[in-house]
Design an enzyme around this catalytic site. Structure first.
Site, PDB file in Angstrom:
ATOM      1  N   GLU A 253      -2.110  -3.965 -13.996  1.00 57.42           N
ATOM      2  CA  GLU A 253      -2.209  -2.803 -13.108  1.00 57.42           C
ATOM      3  C   GLU A 253      -0.935  -2.247 -12.719  1.00 57.42           C
ATOM      4  OE1 GLU A 253      -4.973  -3.935  -9.736  1.00 57.42           O
ATOM      5  OE2 GLU A 253      -6.540  -4.324 -11.112  1.00 57.42           O
ATOM      6  N   LYS A 255       1.599  -1.588 -10.151  1.00 54.88           N
ATOM      7  CA  LYS A 255       1.979  -2.115  -8.610  1.00 54.88           C
ATOM      8  C   LYS A 255       2.604  -0.813  -7.764  1.00 54.88           C
ATOM      9  CE  LYS A 255       4.588  -5.651  -6.193  1.00 54.88           C
ATOM     10  NZ  LYS A 255       4.544  -4.634  -5.090  1.00 54.88           N
ATOM     11  N   GLU A 306      -4.455  -0.386  -1.969  1.00 58.06           N
ATOM     12  CA  GLU A 306      -3.109   0.003  -1.448  1.00 58.06           C
ATOM     13  C   GLU A 306      -3.152   1.403  -1.243  1.00 58.06           C
ATOM     14  OE1 GLU A 306      -0.651  -2.297  -1.462  1.00 58.06           O
ATOM     15  OE2 GLU A 306       1.384  -1.211  -1.821  1.00 58.06           O
ATOM     16  N   PHE A 347      -8.268  -1.908  -5.827  1.00 53.24           N
ATOM     17  CA  PHE A 347      -7.976  -2.953  -6.890  1.00 53.24           C
ATOM     18  C   PHE A 347      -8.975  -4.284  -6.890  1.00 53.24           C
ATOM     19  CE2 PHE A 347      -4.178  -3.406  -4.176  1.00 53.24           C
ATOM     20  CZ  PHE A 347      -4.458  -4.514  -3.644  1.00 53.24           C
TER      21      PHE A 347
HETATM   22  P1  AMP Z   1       4.909  -7.566  -2.645  1.00 52.25           P
HETATM   23  O1  AMP Z   1       4.932  -6.831  -1.602  1.00 52.25           O
HETATM   24  O2  AMP Z   1       6.424  -7.434  -3.521  1.00 52.25           O
HETATM   25  O3  AMP Z   1       4.726  -9.127  -2.530  1.00 52.25           O
HETATM   26  O4  AMP Z   1       3.777  -7.332  -3.885  1.00 52.25           O
HETATM   27  C1  AMP Z   1       2.410  -7.490  -3.690  1.00 52.25           C
HETATM   28  C2  AMP Z   1       2.082  -6.220  -2.908  1.00 52.25           C
HETATM   29  O5  AMP Z   1       1.929  -5.077  -4.038  1.00 52.25           O
HETATM   30  C3  AMP Z   1       0.499  -6.311  -2.622  1.00 52.25           C
HETATM   31  O6  AMP Z   1       0.417  -7.209  -1.369  1.00 52.25           O
HETATM   32  C4  AMP Z   1      -0.085  -4.921  -2.521  1.00 52.25           C
HETATM   33  O7  AMP Z   1       0.244  -4.269  -1.269  1.00 52.25           O
HETATM   34  C5  AMP Z   1       0.873  -4.445  -3.429  1.00 52.25           C
HETATM   35  N1  AMP Z   1      -0.006  -3.764  -4.652  1.00 52.25           N
HETATM   36  C6  AMP Z   1       0.399  -2.581  -5.288  1.00 52.25           C
HETATM   37  N2  AMP Z   1      -0.441  -2.407  -6.153  1.00 52.25           N
HETATM   38  C7  AMP Z   1      -1.208  -3.670  -6.456  1.00 52.25           C
HETATM   39  C8  AMP Z   1      -2.198  -3.751  -7.407  1.00 52.25           C
HETATM   40  N3  AMP Z   1      -2.597  -2.951  -8.375  1.00 52.25           N
HETATM   41  N4  AMP Z   1      -2.963  -5.106  -7.437  1.00 52.25           N
HETATM   42  C9  AMP Z   1      -2.646  -5.702  -6.093  1.00 52.25           C
HETATM   43  N5  AMP Z   1      -1.508  -5.501  -5.306  1.00 52.25           N
HETATM   44  C10 AMP Z   1      -0.725  -4.214  -5.464  1.00 52.25           C
END
Ligand code: AMP
Length: 563
Positions: A253, A255, A306, A347
């Protein structure tokens, strides 16, 4: 139970730095509070369970006022002592010990009384609020000994300084309730307890259930309306690595660069939106409430997604920092909704029509979403997804996500359950190597000359596996002098003033609450900071009001980036 007894335990905990000793002290004390499990909140320095965002809300200024009145001193005197001792708890202890010699105290403080009065504090609002709050605090202080005053003051400021984290409490409950025989048994109880905690986010409930036995712990369920911790994701090196971790075929998916929201619809049909730090932001997002009401066909649910901002004219997604004011803003919300519109990318779903879906494989959860969600562009849509077992196809999708200005991809196992609170490889993130870490501010220094009156240098910390904070650098650039240019020293100073709990000379220590993204040139090994690493040329690039201290970078992440 007498509050004094709890204070003696605080003292024991403060006296040792060793985690195992602390766990033993806690486990011993749990025996005493079997009938009063809510005492656990006080051990955490809180008054409500972790899922409940209410705090005493007492600033250092108000704390000083209360200590002055209760100990019969002028505020100047309290400030003078506070500056010398650097801690309001020690200040209160000293001033109360003196007072104690002069008069005899009448009633004894009980834990129940402390909880009752402190729990009234967040409710007090409006005219005369300060006096009412002081009244509630004085009632406690007036029956307190020096030792009790020390911990009352620290509890008021929500910072006990006894070094008790959630991992430690979990282990103490395991130790006391199950007395594991060996390390394997300990690990297995630890997992069961952690999983119960991640669903309930309430240590009193976990403790009570643990007293009943393992079966009761396993029965902890989700309740729409009560915030639950989100699942977190480790990082994969590349598409290949991602397949290794999540298996083939996998869902990929986009991000998105927005912020995480858990949206709940409870059995009364009420919608509540929580951030990943469990803050309730429903009022700030009337648009999102409307989208889910109109577009999700379900009696009750908890959905994970998100929220991404976009430019109302070009409809192009905007990076997170544009949206952060929507999280913080408490007024003129309607105006902001128009200026900074949001698209919700859903998601995951973990609760639907009275039933928990955490054990249901992700592939099926996504299908359920496809069935019940009526998509509408620029309002509410499903995360863009492909399912593949082909590296080249996944790589193409990755490139496409980056060209669309998104952060990268998520790769998700189609067969995995959802594990609230865990950073687990049921899904992984894929993003190009970045030179940024989310860190929490733990201290700061007052500026001089042109910048006098502002805090201008900020100690930033990461965390170890148990959530202990470790400094990794001092960031003094990135903020602006003029507020119209972005996050300013003035704004940061105001926020940190509220959180200050120690002061000495030109430096302050603050309650670790403000999470910031910090850019750096590289990371070096260094004895200067407790993490053993130092950021070279750290620069604060943005506030992360959606993230809490448990979301900051771990020492493992820092190590990986240093290599
Ligand atoms: P990070 O903040 O770098 O640890 O990345 C994880 C975060 O990406 C999650 O907590 C979500 O807020 C965000 N995110 C964005 N798109 C997605 C997606 N398709 N599935 C899950 N998390 C996502």
């Amino acid at each position: 139970m007498d509050y004094l007894k709890l204070c003696e335990v605080y003292e024991e905990l403060e006296a040792t730095k060793k985690g195992l000793e602390k766990t033993a002290i806690l486990s011993e004390f749990l025996k005493e509070i079997k009938k009063e499990p809510e005492t656990i909140y006080l051990l955490q320095g809180r008054i409500f369970p972790d899922y409940d965002e209410r705090e005493t809300g007492i600033s250092i200024q108000l704390g000083i006022k209360a200590v002055a009145q209760a100990s019969g001193n002028k505020e100047e005197k309290v400030i003078e002592e506070f500056k010398k001792l650097g801690d309001l708890g020690l200040t209160a202890e000293k001033l109360f010990a003196k007072k104690k010699q002069a008069s005899l105290f009448s009633s004894k403080l009980t834990i129940q009384k402390v909880l009752t009065n402190l729990r009234k504090l967040p409710e007090v609002e409006g005219k005369g609020a300060v006096d009412k709050k002081i009244g509630l605090i004085l009632e406690l202080f007036n029956s307190a000994s020096g030792l009790e005053a020390k911990y009352l003051a620290r509890t008021l400021l929500s910072d006990l300084k006894i070094g008790v984290g959630t991992g430690m409490l979990r282990d103490a409950i395991g130790e006391f309730c199950f007395a594991p025989k060996d390390i394997d048994e300990k690990r297995s109880y630890s997992e069961i307890l952690q999983s119960a905690y991640d669903k309930s986010t309430d240590f009193a409930e976990v403790f009570q259930r643990a007293l009943e036995g393992v079966e009761s712990l396993k029965k902890v369920s989700l309740t729409p309306g009560k915030p639950v911790k989100v699942m977190l994701f480790p990082k994969a090196k590349d598409v290949n690595d991602a397949f290794e971790i999540v298996g083939k075929p996998a869902a990929f998916e986009y991000k998105y660069d927005g912020f995480r929201v858990m949206i709940n619809k409870d059995k009364n049909g009420e919608i509540k939106i929580f951030t990943r730090r469990l803050d309730n932001v429903t009022n700030q997002f009337p648009d999102v409430v409307e989208y889910v009401q109109k577009h999700v066909d379900a009696e009750t649910f908890i959905i994970d997604g998100e929220a991404i901002g976009y430019d109302p004219k070009t409809k192009k997604f905007r990076p997170f920092q544009f949206m952060s004011q929507r999280i913080k803003r408490k007024y003129e919300i309607d105006k902001l909704v128009k200026e900074l519109p949001i698209e919700l990318k859903v998601f995951d779903i973990i609760f639907y029509n009275g039933r928990s879906y955490v054990e249901t494989p992700f592939g099926e959860r996504r299908k359920l979403l496809e069935k019940i969600l009526k998509q509408e562009k620029h309002k509410i849509t499903l995360a863009d997804q492909i399912i593949t077992d082909d590296e080249k196809e996944a790589d193409r999708f990755y490139k496409q996500a980056l060209e669309d200005n998104q952060e990268g991809l998520m790769a998700k196992s189609l067969t995995a359950p959802y594990k609230p609170g865990a950073r687990i490889g049921y899904a992984v993130k894929l993003k190009p190597n970045d030179d940024e870490l989310d860190l929490v501010i733990t201290g700061a220094e007052w500026g001089t000359g042109k910048r006098a009156g502002w805090l201008t240098s900020f100690d930033v910390s990461c965390q170890d596996e148990d959530g202990n904070l470790m400094e990794i650098g001092k960031a003094s650039s990135g903020l602006k002098e003029k507020p119209e240019e972005g996050l300013s020293y003035g704004e940061m100073t105001e926020m940190l003033k509220e959180l200050t709990n120690e002061e000495s000379g030109t430096t302050v220590k603050v309650k670790p609450e403000i999470v910031v993204s910090v850019k750096y040139q590289n990371i070096q090994k260094s004895p200067t900071y407790s993490s053993g690493f130092a950021l070279r040329f750290p620069r604060i690039v943005r506030l992360r009001p959606d993230r809490g201290v448990s979301d900051i970078a771990t020492i493992k992440e820092v190590e990986d980036k240093a290599n």
